[in-house]
Design a protein around this motif. Structure first.
Motif, mmCIF file in Angstrom:
data_model
loop_
_atom_site.group_PDB
_atom_site.id
_atom_site.type_symbol
_atom_site.label_atom_id
_atom_site.label_comp_id
_atom_site.label_asym_id
_atom_site.label_seq_id
_atom_site.Cartn_x
_atom_site.Cartn_y
_atom_site.Cartn_z
ATOM 1 N N LYS A 114 0.827 -1.206 0.000
ATOM 2 C CA LYS A 114 0.000 0.000 0.000
ATOM 3 C C LYS A 114 0.859 1.252 0.000
ATOM 4 N N SER A 115 1.951 1.223 0.746
ATOM 5 C CA SER A 115 2.854 2.379 0.796
ATOM 6 C C SER A 115 3.545 2.588 -0.546
ATOM 7 N N PHE A 116 3.969 1.488 -1.185
ATOM 8 C CA PHE A 116 4.675 1.574 -2.461
ATOM 9 C C PHE A 116 3.771 2.121 -3.551
ATOM 10 N N LEU A 117 2.522 1.674 -3.589
ATOM 11 C CA LEU A 117 1.586 2.163 -4.608
ATOM 12 C C LEU A 117 1.339 3.661 -4.438
ATOM 13 N N GLY A 118 1.278 4.130 -3.202
ATOM 14 C CA GLY A 118 1.125 5.560 -2.962
ATOM 15 C C GLY A 118 2.363 6.328 -3.390
ATOM 16 N N TYR A 119 3.523 5.710 -3.187
ATOM 17 C CA TYR A 119 4.792 6.365 -3.529
ATOM 18 C C TYR A 119 4.930 6.583 -5.036
ATOM 19 N N ILE A 120 4.649 5.539 -5.835
ATOM 20 C CA ILE A 120 4.895 5.650 -7.278
ATOM 21 C C ILE A 120 3.924 6.583 -7.989
ATOM 22 N N LYS A 121 2.836 6.954 -7.325
ATOM 23 C CA LYS A 121 1.921 7.919 -7.935
ATOM 24 C C LYS A 121 2.544 9.310 -7.998
ATOM 25 N N LYS A 122 3.524 9.557 -7.136
ATOM 26 C CA LYS A 122 4.111 10.894 -7.048
ATOM 27 C C LYS A 122 5.596 10.932 -7.403
ATOM 28 N N ARG A 123 6.266 9.781 -7.329
ATOM 29 C CA ARG A 123 7.723 9.795 -7.494
ATOM 30 C C ARG A 123 8.183 8.683 -8.430
ATOM 31 N N ASP A 124 9.455 8.793 -8.861
ATOM 32 C CA ASP A 124 10.018 7.743 -9.710
ATOM 33 C C ASP A 124 10.888 6.813 -8.870
ATOM 34 N N PHE A 125 11.694 5.964 -9.543
ATOM 35 C CA PHE A 125 12.472 4.947 -8.836
ATOM 36 C C PHE A 125 13.918 5.351 -8.567
ATOM 37 N N SER A 126 14.270 6.614 -8.870
ATOM 38 C CA SER A 126 15.664 7.038 -8.699
ATOM 39 C C SER A 126 16.155 6.855 -7.267
ATOM 40 N N ALA A 127 15.287 7.162 -6.300
ATOM 41 C CA ALA A 127 15.691 7.043 -4.894
ATOM 42 C C ALA A 127 16.078 5.609 -4.546
ATOM 43 N N PHE A 128 15.386 4.635 -5.151
ATOM 44 C CA PHE A 128 15.722 3.237 -4.900
ATOM 45 C C PHE A 128 17.083 2.895 -5.501
ATOM 46 N N GLY A 129 17.395 3.513 -6.639
ATOM 47 C CA GLY A 129 18.703 3.306 -7.254
ATOM 48 C C GLY A 129 19.816 3.808 -6.361
ATOM 49 N N TRP A 130 19.650 5.021 -5.839
ATOM 50 C CA TRP A 130 20.662 5.577 -4.933
ATOM 51 C C TRP A 130 20.751 4.748 -3.653
ATOM 52 N N TYR A 131 19.617 4.281 -3.152
ATOM 53 C CA TYR A 131 19.616 3.450 -1.949
ATOM 54 C C TYR A 131 20.439 2.184 -2.169
ATOM 55 N N ARG A 132 20.249 1.537 -3.324
ATOM 56 C CA ARG A 132 20.989 0.309 -3.626
ATOM 57 C C ARG A 132 22.497 0.575 -3.625
ATOM 58 N N ILE A 133 22.891 1.677 -4.246
ATOM 59 C CA ILE A 133 24.319 2.017 -4.329
ATOM 60 C C ILE A 133 24.895 2.272 -2.940
ATOM 61 N N VAL A 134 24.184 3.079 -2.145
ATOM 62 C CA VAL A 134 24.658 3.397 -0.788
ATOM 63 C C VAL A 134 24.726 2.140 0.070
ATOM 64 N N LEU A 135 23.698 1.274 -0.013
ATOM 65 C CA LEU A 135 23.693 0.046 0.772
ATOM 66 C C LEU A 135 24.888 -0.835 0.423
ATOM 67 N N ALA A 136 25.164 -0.992 -0.867
ATOM 68 C CA ALA A 136 26.286 -1.835 -1.290
ATOM 69 C C ALA A 136 27.607 -1.294 -0.753
ATOM 70 N N ILE A 137 27.798 0.022 -0.834
ATOM 71 C CA ILE A 137 29.052 0.630 -0.373
ATOM 72 C C ILE A 137 29.188 0.541 1.141
ATOM 73 N N VAL A 138 28.109 0.891 1.860
ATOM 74 C CA VAL A 138 28.154 0.880 3.325
ATOM 75 C C VAL A 138 28.383 -0.531 3.853
ATOM 76 N N PHE A 139 27.676 -1.522 3.290
ATOM 77 C CA PHE A 139 27.831 -2.904 3.745
ATOM 78 C C PHE A 139 29.259 -3.392 3.470
ATOM 79 N N PHE A 140 29.808 -3.018 2.324
ATOM 80 C CA PHE A 140 31.171 -3.410 1.972
ATOM 81 C C PHE A 140 32.161 -2.837 2.987
#
Length: 267
Positions: A236-262
């Protein structure tokens, strides 16, 4: 460094507390384009859980708990024969490829932190690039957009996600958008496609690795139920999110997570 990436630590076995935490992680991340499998693998490593055959099976089967939340939320859509036929067409390529490489995935990729970090990083960059050139699309959900040919192609894109860290939802959403399906339609189709896909994956896991589940059904049940409840809220939260925003934030999140975990757990 490579040895640090691949060698398991001296760790406790999966218990009920771990099952709750991993269930929450699964429920929150299953439908986001950030890879629930990657998060389960990284969370297991961060929690210091011993990498056993049961842990690998647990990480696969509790995804079905999250997936069943789709049945609860979208049960009426599953009553449409035309939609069901398109889901069958879409799940065929994933099933064939998954069966073909099952042993390799279970033996070499699932639990491999090095693979997960690389795919998270590359996938994050891909999402950002994709959104950079993607035009805004506010069309309402319309499954008639998805022809049988497009359904099959979406299934091929989904098959890429057999590699841990790729993200099933990211692969299907990006793939569907690239072949002309509107964003809201491909998101909901991706949700529904997860049902037969994970039913098949969990069924195969139960069939192939029943011995690893002996004595652990309670812990498996805890993770399953927690992921189910959490996923309903996440959808329900995701469906509300995509009505207003794109997926760029998820892309940056993936990059930050990979670097921080490493930096935190590998170096």
């Amino acid at each position: 460094m490579t040895a640090a990436l691949l060698a398991p630590l001296v760790q406790p076995v999966l218990d009920a507390t771990h099952a709750v935490v991993l269930g929450i992680v699964e429920g929150v991340t299953e439908f986001l384009p950030i890879s629930s499998t990657a998060h389960l693998i990284l969370a297991s490593r961060a929690l210091g859980i011993q990498e056993t055959e049961f842990l690998k099976s647990f990480e696969i089967i509790i995804q079905l708990g999250a997936i069943l939340s789709v049945v609860v939320l979208y049960w009426n859509r599953f009553l449409h024969l035309e939609v069901l036929k398109k889901l069958v067409v879409a799940v065929i390529p994933t099933g064939v490829i998954g069966l073909t490489v099952y042993k390799a995935i279970k033996g070499y990729l699932l639990g491999n932190v090095a693979v997960v970090l690389v795919t998270l990083l590359v996938g994050g960059i891909a999402l950002i690039v994709f959104e950079r050139f993607q035009q805004r699309d506010d069309r309402d959900v319309d499954f008639s957009e998805i022809t049988y040919r497009k359904a099959f192609l979406i299934g091929l894109f989904q098959a890429i996600a057999v590699i841990p860290g790729v993200s099933r939802s990211a692969a299907t959403i990006v793939g569907g958008s690239l072949i002309g399906v509107s964003k809201r339609t491909i998101v909901e189709f991706s949700f529904m496609l997860a049902v037969p896909t994970m039913l098949a994956a969990s069924g195969l896991e139960l069939l192939k690795n029943r011995s690893a589940l002996d004595g652990n059904l309670t812990i498996l049940g805890i993770g399953f139920v927690v992921s189910f409840i959490t996923a309903i809220l996440a959808i329900k939260s995701f469906l509300g999110y995509i009505k207003k925003r794109d997926f760029s934030a998820f892309g940056w999140y993936r990059i930050v997570l990979a670097i921080v975990f490493f930096l935190a757990f590998v170096l």
